[in-house]
Design a protein around this motif. Structure first.
Motif, short mmCIF file in Angstrom:
data_model
loop_
_atom_site.label_atom_id
_atom_site.label_comp_id
_atom_site.label_asym_id
_atom_site.label_seq_id
_atom_site.Cartn_x
_atom_site.Cartn_y
_atom_site.Cartn_z
N ALA A 255 0.84 -1.20 0.00
CA ALA A 255 0.00 0.00 0.00
C ALA A 255 0.88 1.24 0.00
N GLU A 256 0.92 1.90 -1.12
CA GLU A 256 1.69 3.13 -1.22
C GLU A 256 1.00 4.23 -0.41
N ALA A 257 1.78 5.08 0.21
CA ALA A 257 1.19 6.16 1.01
C ALA A 257 0.87 7.36 0.12
N PHE A 258 -0.34 7.88 0.27
CA PHE A 258 -0.72 9.09 -0.48
C PHE A 258 -1.02 10.22 0.49
N ASP A 259 -0.89 11.44 -0.02
CA ASP A 259 -1.23 12.61 0.80
C ASP A 259 -2.66 12.54 1.27
N SER A 260 -2.90 13.05 2.45
CA SER A 260 -4.25 13.11 2.99
C SER A 260 -5.22 13.76 2.00
N GLU A 261 -4.75 14.75 1.28
CA GLU A 261 -5.63 15.45 0.33
C GLU A 261 -5.60 14.85 -1.08
N HIS A 262 -5.00 13.67 -1.22
CA HIS A 262 -5.03 13.01 -2.54
C HIS A 262 -6.49 12.69 -2.88
N PRO A 263 -6.94 12.99 -4.12
CA PRO A 263 -8.34 12.71 -4.46
C PRO A 263 -8.66 11.21 -4.37
N LEU A 264 -9.80 10.91 -3.75
CA LEU A 264 -10.21 9.51 -3.62
C LEU A 264 -11.25 9.17 -4.69
N PHE A 265 -12.24 10.05 -4.83
CA PHE A 265 -13.24 9.78 -5.86
C PHE A 265 -13.97 11.05 -6.30
N ILE A 266 -14.58 10.90 -7.47
CA ILE A 266 -15.49 11.92 -7.98
C ILE A 266 -16.84 11.22 -8.09
N LEU A 267 -17.86 11.82 -7.54
CA LEU A 267 -19.19 11.22 -7.69
C LEU A 267 -20.11 12.28 -8.28
#
Ligand code: 7RM
Length: 652
Positions: A255-267
């Motif tokens: 599991a690569e670490a991403f920034d807290s503000e990395h986009p997760l989804f667009i709905l």
């Protein structure tokens, strides 16, 4: 004289249900005293509250700053790094939860599959590797157009694992809707299935994707799950079967670490007019919000079997099937098909068979069950249930009472949860061991949520005065923007009051401070200068024994400005006719007052609804005014024939 800028309220509800002692005793928040204490603290210092919740998740690097707020742009847990799929899955593999069921799934034809957390982990890792092998990279947008099968959740979590941004498109949407969403998001891959089972038939998902792809150019890969085995066309070089894609890949996907503000989804959510808005959510804050709300509001226990009946294509499916419950290590029940297939008792059969303890569903479903008749419920043992929830629309008090008595056996607390695609997580809600509930109200704000009702000038209104529902402080699961349209983001949500989030709903607070949603602001009626929300008129109608469902809209009236037109569907066994019309008009007059009496009542077999079950009053309003032609967007409408028959006057 009536103050025509304020929304009036005329409905009085004095039934009140304190939590059962046995429930309260074992609950996380066992009393109103405790709720108030924690709420006050959380509002005095929201960052401290949310940081404490976030600390319970798995972070690879802790944040430096809890919140950077440059209104209307928020960044939560800045500097923190996490992998959302790791927090939802790997995090539970250390202890006994490893062999706990993460997903219990039942297909519409009746087969059952379960995945433990360990099995889920393996599937997510394999599919994440398959995505990588098919060229999906960090930040790429991926469309998920799937039936309600475990692979829908696996696909979402696999995207999260590799930092791709998913955009789930509800499986009931058309090729045109898929095309629009691909165009707007610039997606490069689609995950779909040959089909899904619905009401005994097959929904041809892959065929819809194929049609959409004739009109867009960005898609390089289509991964197709075999579910129904109906024939599909596979395009060489572009289309890959899911089972082939995972056949040779490793089950190890760090599991690569991403920034807290990395986009997760667009709905995408369809506003009442104009093109759908791509609501953008990010990682750390969103997960914190859905985690904390799931934990406190469903008061999750290790042995719960938690069933949220939404589709993963809606925000409720994202937040309260996948991310919130999994972050809590819960066992999730997931069902593929229709509630009335093969018979109207399917939900109750599912509850009984899987011993569901928590049921979270929508008022539209509850009203359908009432309409179908109690005999379908009576056949089943629902004693496993300990908590009920609703979401999506104001629940009519009579539907609430039915849910409470018939489904909850009078013993289960009901959490009526108000929130939006944009808020990401529940904002107004009872806490089941603390809050005395009243039928029809989402009661009080969740911790850290600074909700209020404002008038046109931005002043807070007094008890039982109507106004606009707002949120005055940022919260971690809030939307970050509308994808590709910052201007629309600012204007839609932050344009009315400086630095304050406008929800677009009308509401009032009663003498206990409870919030009552009176309807969407777009739908408010104006009768002789009295501004009336839709919810009270509709609830007054539903409180009559003959009525299953009602929608109230305004139509132009020379004298009053607007007159009330009510569309009514009846319970089985009641006959439409002039006599019942008079009875219902009089009934509304009695419950609310003469001002709200419908000028016209139209009986109909069904109301036009969105595919997530919300009544589309805008269409009814257009039918009643002028030419009766429909001008706005109807792509979200579930069944156009409902509108066509109303236009043709087939109901009268
Ligand atoms: C979760 C969801 C949001 C709109 C919202 C309201 C209405 C939702 C309730 C409710 C009264 C509730 N997201 N709404 N929940 N109204 N009581 N408990 O539905 O983006 O699809 O819709 O739904 O109008 O603004 S959504």
């Amino acid at each position: 004289m009536a103050d025509s800028t304020k929304i009036e309220s005329h409905l009085n509800e004095d039934r009140k249900f304190p939590p059962a002692e046995a429930f309260a005793k074992q609950a996380r928040i066992p009393s109103m005293k405790r709720y108030k204490e924690l709420y006050d603290q959380s509002i005095a210092d929201p960052e401290a509250f949310w940081a404490a919740e976030a600390s319970e998740l798995h972070w690879q690097k802790k944040w430096d700053t809890v919140l950077e707020w440059d209104a209307p742009f928020a960044k939560w847990f800045v500097g923190g790094k996490l992998n959302v799929s790791e927090s939802c899955v790997d995090h539970h593999l250390q202890g006994a939860r490893k062999d706990k069921k993460a997903i219990i799934w039942e297909g519409e034809p009746g087969e059952v599959r379960t995945l433990t957390y360990q099995e889920l982990h393996k599937e997510v890792c394999r599919f994440a590797n398959a995505l990588k092998a098919n060229g999906v990279k960090v930040g790429d947008r991926v469309i998920i157009y799937m039936p309600m099968v475990p692979e829908a959740a696996i696909a979402m979590l696999a995207c999260a694992r590799i930092g791709a941004v998913h955009s789930v498109v509800f499986g009931g949407f058309s090729a045109e809707s898929i095309k629009d969403r691909i165009e707007d998001s610039g997606a490069t891959a689609v995950i779909t299935a040959d089909g899904g089972f619905r009401r005994g038939g097959v929904v041809a998902l892959k065929a819809n994707v194929d049609e959409a792809l004739t009109k867009v150019e960005t898609i390089q890969k289509v991964i197709v799950l075999e579910r129904t085995k109906n024939e599909v066309a596979m395009v060489e070089g572009r289309d890959v079967w899911w089972h082939d894609a995972v056949a040779d890949v490793s089950t190890d996907c760090p599991a690569e670490a991403f920034d807290s503000e990395h986009p997760l989804f667009i709905l995408y959510t369809s506003g009442s007019t104009g093109k759908p808005k791509g609501i953008m959510h990010t990682s750390g804050g969103y997960l914190t919000g859905t985690y904390a709300t799931s934990k406190y509001i469903f008061d999750l226990r290790e042995d719960d079997v938690y069933w949220c009946t939404a589709d993963v294509g809606w925000i409720t499916g994202h937040s309260y099937i996948v991310y919130g419950p999994l972050a809590n290590g819960a066992s999730i029940l997931m069902y593929e098909g229709a509630p009335n297939w093969p018979e109207p008792d399917r939900f109750w059969q599912l509850v009984e068979k899987h011993r569901a303890t928590i049921l979270y569903t929508a008022p539209t479903a509850i009203r359908a069950f009432i309409k179908w008749g109690d005999e379908h419920v009576d056949k089943h043992d629902l004693s496993s249930l300990r908590l009920l929830g609703t979401v999506g629309e104001p629940i009519n008090p009579e539907a609430w009472m039915w849910y409470h008595e018939k489904i909850g056996g009078g013993r289960c607390p009901i959490v009526d949860t108000w929130w939006q695609t944009e808020t990401g997580a529940i904002m107004l809600t009872p806490l089941p061991g603390a809050t005395p509930t009243k039928p029809g109200t989402a009661t009080l704000p969740f911790f850290g949520v600074d909700a209020a009702i404002l008038d046109e000038e931005g002043n807070e209104v007094g008890p039982n005065e109507g106004g606009k529902l707002v949120i005055r402080k940022p919260w971690p699961s809030m939307l970050r923007t509308i994808y590709g349209d910052e201007g629309r983001y600012k204007e839609t949500y932050w344009g009315e009051y400086e630095g304050i989030y406008l929800a677009g709903d009308g509401a009032r607070r009663d003498e206990d401070g409870y919030f009552w949603i009176v309807g969407r602001l777009d739908d408010v009626l104006n009768v002789s200068g009295h501004r009336l929300g839709t919810a009270e008129i509709e609830s007054a109608l539903v409180s009559h024994e003959s009525v299953a469902e009602a929608a109230a809209v305004g139509r132009p009236d020379e004298i009053k400005g607007q007159g009330v037109v009510a569309f009514v569907t009846l319970k089985e066994g009641y006959d439409a006719g002039p006599e019942l019309r008079d009875t219902l008009r009089a009934h509304v007059g009695k419950v609310i007052g003469a001002i709200a009496k419908p000028d016209v009542i139209r009986f109909t077999e069904a109301l036009p609804k969105t595919r997530s079950g919300k009544i589309m009053r805008r269409l009814l309003k257009e039918i009643c005014s002028g030419s009766g032609a429909i001008s706005g967007d109807t792509t979200t409408l579930e069944d156009f024939s409902v509108v066509a028959s109303l236009q043709a006057g087939e109901d009268e």
